[in-house]
Design an enzyme around this catalytic site. Structure first.
Site, mmCIF file in Angstrom:
data_model
loop_
_atom_site.group_PDB
_atom_site.id
_atom_site.type_symbol
_atom_site.label_atom_id
_atom_site.label_comp_id
_atom_site.label_asym_id
_atom_site.label_seq_id
_atom_site.Cartn_x
_atom_site.Cartn_y
_atom_site.Cartn_z
ATOM 1 C CG HIS A 1 69.352 85.364 29.977
ATOM 2 N ND1 HIS A 1 68.923 86.432 29.226
ATOM 3 C CD2 HIS A 1 70.626 85.120 29.571
ATOM 4 C CE1 HIS A 1 69.886 86.831 28.413
ATOM 5 N NE2 HIS A 1 70.935 86.034 28.598
ATOM 6 C CB SER B 1 71.919 83.288 32.981
ATOM 7 O OG SER B 1 72.563 82.391 32.100
ATOM 8 C CG MET C 1 75.948 84.830 23.307
ATOM 9 S SD MET C 1 76.707 84.700 24.957
ATOM 10 C CE MET C 1 75.468 83.686 25.769
ATOM 11 C CG MET D 1 77.158 80.196 24.965
ATOM 12 S SD MET D 1 78.374 80.152 26.310
ATOM 13 C CE MET D 1 77.654 81.332 27.444
ATOM 14 C CG HIS E 1 72.106 86.206 24.965
ATOM 15 N ND1 HIS E 1 73.022 86.485 25.960
ATOM 16 C CD2 HIS E 1 72.612 86.791 23.847
ATOM 17 C CE1 HIS E 1 74.020 87.191 25.477
ATOM 18 N NE2 HIS E 1 73.803 87.382 24.177
ATOM 19 C CG MET F 1 77.058 90.811 25.722
ATOM 20 S SD MET F 1 76.139 89.617 26.731
ATOM 21 C CE MET F 1 77.466 88.807 27.623
ATOM 22 C CG ASP G 1 73.220 83.036 28.528
ATOM 23 O OD1 ASP G 1 73.084 84.025 27.796
ATOM 24 O OD2 ASP G 1 73.326 83.116 29.762
ATOM 25 C CG ASP H 1 74.063 88.304 30.092
ATOM 26 O OD1 ASP H 1 74.515 87.906 31.189
ATOM 27 O OD2 ASP H 1 73.839 87.538 29.139
ATOM 28 N N GLY H 2 75.975 90.020 32.621
ATOM 29 C CA GLY H 2 77.362 89.734 32.930
ATOM 30 C C GLY H 2 77.849 90.372 34.211
ATOM 31 N N GLY I 1 80.187 83.729 35.457
ATOM 32 C CA GLY I 1 81.014 84.021 36.617
ATOM 33 C C GLY I 1 82.117 85.037 36.410
#
Length: 216
Positions: free
Chosen positions: A32, A7, A67, A36, A65, A139, A34, A177-178, A147
Site C-alpha cells: 500500500h 502501508s 491523498m 500525501m 492511494h 477510510m 500512501d 484503511d486506518g 497510527g
C-alpha cells in the site's frame, strides 16, 4: 481469506527496500503506497520515484492511494509494471467519472480504478459511478497520519457497500484503511471487506509475521 496491504508509510524509510522485501516474504498481498501532498491532507509522504525504486524488490503488486489534490495531473507517473490499483479520493475529484475513466485507460487498460471515502463522506455519493470502479476504499481514520485510532462506524459503511454490491451484482473490492489490527479485522471481514490496509500494526510490531497472521 482476507487480503492484506501493508502501508509503507509506517516503514523505516532508512531501509525501505529491506522492509518491503520482508513483508512480502511474510505474506503481504499488496504494497500500500500512501501518497500525501500536504494540501489535501496535512502531511507530505513521498512521490512516484520512491515507489519506482521498489520495483525490483517487491514481489507483490502496488496498491496506490493518492491523498492529493487534482490527482489527474499525476496519475500517469504512478503507472509501473507493479501497479494494480490507483485510488483517488471522491472529495478531491471535481470530475470523478472522468478521473475513473482516466485511470482505467492507463497501462494499456490494465490499471484498476479505486475511489476512497473519508470518514464523514457517505457511501451514497458513489451511487452514480459505483458500477465503474474496481475498488472502494473506506477510510477508518481521518487521512493524513499513521497510527490513528480506528473509527467503529466504518464497519457500517463496509456493510452498506457490501449490500449494494450484492444487490447490484457488482464485482468491486472493498478495502479498509486506518487503525486496522487483530482486534477489528474479523469484524471488517464479516461486514464484507476484501482487503485490509495496516501500517503501524505491522511495521511497529515486534513480531510482524504474527501481526499479519492475526489480521488474516
Amino acid at each position: 481469506m482476507i487480503q492484506i496491504s501493508p502501508s509503507i508509510l509506517s516503514a523505516d524509510f532508512s531501509r525501505l527496500g529491506d522492509e518491503v522485501k520482508e513483508i512480502c516474504e511474510l505474506g503481504a498481498d499488496y504494497i500500500h503506497v500512501d501518497v500525501m501532498d500536504g494540501h489535501f491532507v496535512p502531511n507530505i509522504s513521498f512521490g512516484a520515484g520512491v515507489m519506482e525504486s521498489l520495483n525490483e524488490i517487491s514481489s507483490v503488486p502496488y496498491d496506490v492511494h493518492l491523498m492529493i489534490e487534482d490527482p489527474d495531473k499525476y496519475l500517469d507517473t504512478f503507472v509501473t509494471d507493479k501497479t494494480e490499483f490507483i485510488t483517488v479520493h471522491q472529495e478531491a475529484c471535481v470530475h470523478l467519472d472522468r478521473t475513473i475513466e482516466h485511470i482505467k485507460s492507463l497501462g494499456n487498460g490494465v490499471i484498476k480504478a479505486g475511489v476512497s471515502l473519508n470518514p464523514a463522506t457517505p457511501v451514497d455519493l458513489l451511487s452514480c459511478i459505483i458500477d465503474k470502479v474496481d475498488l472502494v476504499l473506506i477510510m477508518s481514520v481521518n487521512p493524513g497520519f499513521g497510527g490513528q485510532k480506528f473509527i467503529p462506524q466504518s464497519i457500517d459503511k463496509v456493510r452498506e457497500l457490501s449490500r449494494i454490491r450484492e444487490e447490484k451484482n457488482l464485482k468491486f473490492l472493498i478495502e479498509v484503511d486506518g487503525g486496522v489490527n487483530g482486534d477489528n479485522a474479523h469484524l471488517l471481514k464479516e461486514a464484507g471487506a476484501d482487503i485490509l490496509v495496516a501500517g503501524s500494526y505491522i511495521f511497529k510490531s515486534g513480531d510482524r509475521k504474527k501481526a499479519i497472521e492475526s489480521i488474516k
